[in-house]
Design a protein around this motif. Structure first.
Motif, short mmCIF file in Angstrom:
data_model
loop_
_atom_site.label_atom_id
_atom_site.label_comp_id
_atom_site.label_asym_id
_atom_site.label_seq_id
_atom_site.Cartn_x
_atom_site.Cartn_y
_atom_site.Cartn_z
N LEU A 38 33.16 32.90 30.23
CA LEU A 38 34.39 33.56 29.76
C LEU A 38 35.61 32.67 29.98
CD1 LEU A 38 33.71 37.14 31.19
CD2 LEU A 38 33.31 36.32 28.86
N ALA A 39 35.36 31.39 30.24
CA ALA A 39 36.44 30.42 30.47
C ALA A 39 37.27 30.78 31.70
CB ALA A 39 37.33 30.29 29.23
N ILE A 40 36.59 31.31 32.73
CA ILE A 40 37.25 31.71 33.97
C ILE A 40 36.56 31.03 35.14
CG2 ILE A 40 37.78 33.66 35.51
CD1 ILE A 40 37.69 35.49 33.06
N THR A 41 37.32 30.62 36.14
CA THR A 41 36.75 30.21 37.41
C THR A 41 36.64 31.48 38.26
OG1 THR A 41 37.75 28.01 37.32
CG2 THR A 41 37.07 28.82 39.49
N ALA A 42 35.44 31.82 38.69
CA ALA A 42 35.22 33.05 39.47
C ALA A 42 36.18 33.06 40.66
CB ALA A 42 33.77 33.12 39.95
N ASP A 43 36.93 34.17 40.80
CA ASP A 43 38.00 34.17 41.81
C ASP A 43 37.99 35.36 42.74
OD1 ASP A 43 38.80 36.09 39.99
OD2 ASP A 43 40.66 35.11 39.40
N LEU A 44 36.91 36.15 42.74
CA LEU A 44 36.88 37.33 43.60
C LEU A 44 35.89 37.21 44.75
CD1 LEU A 44 37.23 40.27 41.05
CD2 LEU A 44 39.00 38.91 42.17
N GLY A 45 35.34 36.02 44.98
CA GLY A 45 34.55 35.83 46.19
C GLY A 45 33.19 35.19 46.03
N SER B 264 28.48 45.48 35.33
CA SER B 264 28.50 44.45 34.28
C SER B 264 29.69 43.51 34.41
CB SER B 264 28.52 45.12 32.90
OG SER B 264 29.65 45.95 32.75
N GLY B 265 30.40 43.57 35.54
CA GLY B 265 31.51 42.64 35.76
C GLY B 265 32.85 43.29 35.47
N ILE B 266 33.88 42.47 35.45
CA ILE B 266 35.22 42.96 35.19
C ILE B 266 35.33 43.39 33.72
CG2 ILE B 266 37.67 42.35 35.11
CD1 ILE B 266 37.25 40.50 37.41
N ASP B 267 35.92 44.54 33.49
CA ASP B 267 36.13 45.04 32.13
C ASP B 267 37.03 44.05 31.38
OD1 ASP B 267 36.97 46.52 29.83
OD2 ASP B 267 36.49 48.37 30.90
N LEU B 268 36.60 43.65 30.20
CA LEU B 268 37.38 42.68 29.43
C LEU B 268 38.75 43.22 29.05
CD1 LEU B 268 34.67 41.09 27.08
CD2 LEU B 268 35.60 40.22 29.23
N MET C 48 43.09 42.16 43.66
CA MET C 48 41.68 42.33 43.30
C MET C 48 40.77 41.72 44.35
SD MET C 48 42.28 41.48 39.27
CE MET C 48 40.61 41.67 38.68
N GLN C 49 41.14 40.57 44.89
CA GLN C 49 40.34 39.95 45.95
C GLN C 49 40.26 40.85 47.17
OE1 GLN C 49 42.42 36.25 46.54
NE2 GLN C 49 41.13 35.12 45.09
N ARG C 50 41.40 41.44 47.55
CA ARG C 50 41.40 42.32 48.72
C ARG C 50 40.53 43.55 48.50
NH1 ARG C 50 46.89 40.53 49.06
NH2 ARG C 50 47.64 42.31 47.82
N SER C 51 40.40 43.97 47.25
CA SER C 51 39.54 45.12 46.96
C SER C 51 38.09 44.81 47.28
CB SER C 51 39.67 45.51 45.48
OG SER C 51 40.98 45.93 45.18
N VAL D 11 20.70 47.26 43.89
CA VAL D 11 20.96 46.78 42.53
C VAL D 11 19.80 47.11 41.61
CG1 VAL D 11 21.41 44.74 41.11
CG2 VAL D 11 22.38 44.89 43.44
N HIS D 12 20.13 47.74 40.48
CA HIS D 12 19.17 47.91 39.40
C HIS D 12 19.86 47.49 38.12
CE1 HIS D 12 21.57 51.51 38.86
NE2 HIS D 12 21.05 51.65 37.64
N GLY D 13 19.09 47.09 37.11
CA GLY D 13 19.69 46.64 35.87
C GLY D 13 20.53 45.40 36.09
N GLY D 14 21.66 45.33 35.39
CA GLY D 14 22.49 44.13 35.44
C GLY D 14 23.46 44.12 36.61
N CYS D 15 23.60 42.94 37.18
CA CYS D 15 24.62 42.68 38.21
C CYS D 15 25.28 41.37 37.81
CB CYS D 15 23.98 42.58 39.59
SG CYS D 15 25.16 42.23 40.93
N ILE D 16 26.41 41.47 37.14
CA ILE D 16 26.99 40.32 36.43
C ILE D 16 28.42 40.09 36.89
CG2 ILE D 16 27.62 39.45 34.13
CD1 ILE D 16 25.42 41.33 33.02
N GLY D 17 28.81 38.84 37.00
CA GLY D 17 30.21 38.50 37.28
C GLY D 17 30.75 39.18 38.51
N GLY D 18 31.68 40.12 38.29
CA GLY D 18 32.26 40.85 39.41
C GLY D 18 31.24 41.61 40.23
N GLY D 19 30.12 41.98 39.63
CA GLY D 19 29.05 42.62 40.38
C GLY D 19 28.49 41.70 41.44
N VAL D 20 28.37 40.41 41.11
CA VAL D 20 27.90 39.43 42.10
C VAL D 20 28.95 39.26 43.20
CG1 VAL D 20 27.15 37.05 42.46
CG2 VAL D 20 26.48 38.26 40.38
#
Length: 276
Positions: free
Chosen positions: A152-159, A68-72, A101-104, A119-128
């Motif tokens: 979430l007012a963020i520019t996606a920054d992990l890839g 579901s992405g990065i934990d808020l 986080m990027q290197r991870s 992938v099953h169910g949701g693949c959101i934000g960090g999941g993508v």
């Protein structure tokens, strides 16, 4: 056997199989990515990469969702973690945290062994971010995706913004990233984000397991070379890519694997390759 983790679980479903599963293991939180994940995930991949009994790695989600992405709570802790009243020093610290986080996520590409996302169910934000770094991607009909960060007012920054355009095309990546809209597994197949859509999670696990076993039976030198050359060649011209693969093969082409493959072809038998 690969260590205990707070955010992950590693499974070998058959004792004779060289396919290992890495499960995102926070189902109560939709497998949201915690600070523990960003520390543990590259270590887990490195451990599997160095294990000669591992040929292929499959990433999956425990529970009803892939990720579901990065934990808020992680986002909040980063935004509230200031080192001083100096905006410059606070910003520099945040940059270092983002780079960790990027290197991870990039650890998926750095891993020599093929990494497959199911992938099953949701693949959101960090999941993508994660699936775009994987070598092959599959999903179920009930799966859904969203490049969610702008909501979430963020520019996606992990890839995602770097990898998604080469997978689905620049225009599609721009539209998905700016709208943050939810799109289905079937649309993901149409866009080229996934290779195949399965009717159910069980069918996907069985189907991808068979595909992974097929890859595992091939020459490990050829498999890791193919992955490395394809990733490296993304940012090269054709001539540069050809030069790179010539250099790669000059080092590993003349191997016992090549002799085994030629011999097996002549004898019409299945080749057996040494572990790497």
């Amino acid at each position: 056997m690969e260590g205990k983790y707070k955010s992950l679980e590693i499974k070998q479903k058959s004792p004779n199989s060289r396919i290992f599963y890495v499960y995102f293991n926070r189902p109560s939180r939709g497998n949201a990515l915690s600070l523990d994940f960003f520390l543990e995930f590259p270590k887990a991949l490195s451990s599997l990469d160095q294990n000669p009994n591992v040929a292929v790695i499959i990433l999956a989600g425990a529970g009803p969702h892939f990720c579901s992405g990065i934990d808020l709570q992680t986002v909040n802790s980063m935004s509230n973690d200031t080192v001083s009243n100096d905006a410059g020093r606070t910003g520099e610290k945040l940059r270092r945290e983002i780079k960790v986080m990027q290197r991870s996520i990039t650890a998926i590409e750095d891993c020599r062994k093929p990494v497959i996302a199911i992938v099953h169910g949701g693949c959101i934000g960090g999941g993508v971010d994660i699936v775009t770094a994987c070598d092959i991607r599959y999903c179920t009909e009930n799966s859904f995706f969203s490049v969610k960060e702008v909501d979430l007012a963020i520019t996606a920054d992990l890839g995602s913004l770097q990898r998604l355009p080469s997978i689905v095309g620049f225009g599609n990546a721009m539209e998905l990233s700016l709208t943050a809209r939810r799109f289905s597994g079937l649309e993901a197949k149409q866009l080229g984000l996934v290779t195949q859509v399965f009717d159910s999670k069980e069918a996907m696990e069985d189907g991808v397991s068979a595909i992974a076993e097929g890859i595992a039976a091939k020459s490990p030198l050829a498999v890791i070379g193919t992955k490395r050359v394809l990733i490296h060649s993304r940012d090269l011209t054709v001539d540069q890519g050809l030069d790179y693969v010539a250099t790669w093969n000059s080092g590993v082409l003349l191997s016992d694997d090549l002799n085994e493959a030629i011999s097996a072809q002549g004898q019409k038998k299945k080749p057996v390759f040494a572990k790497l």
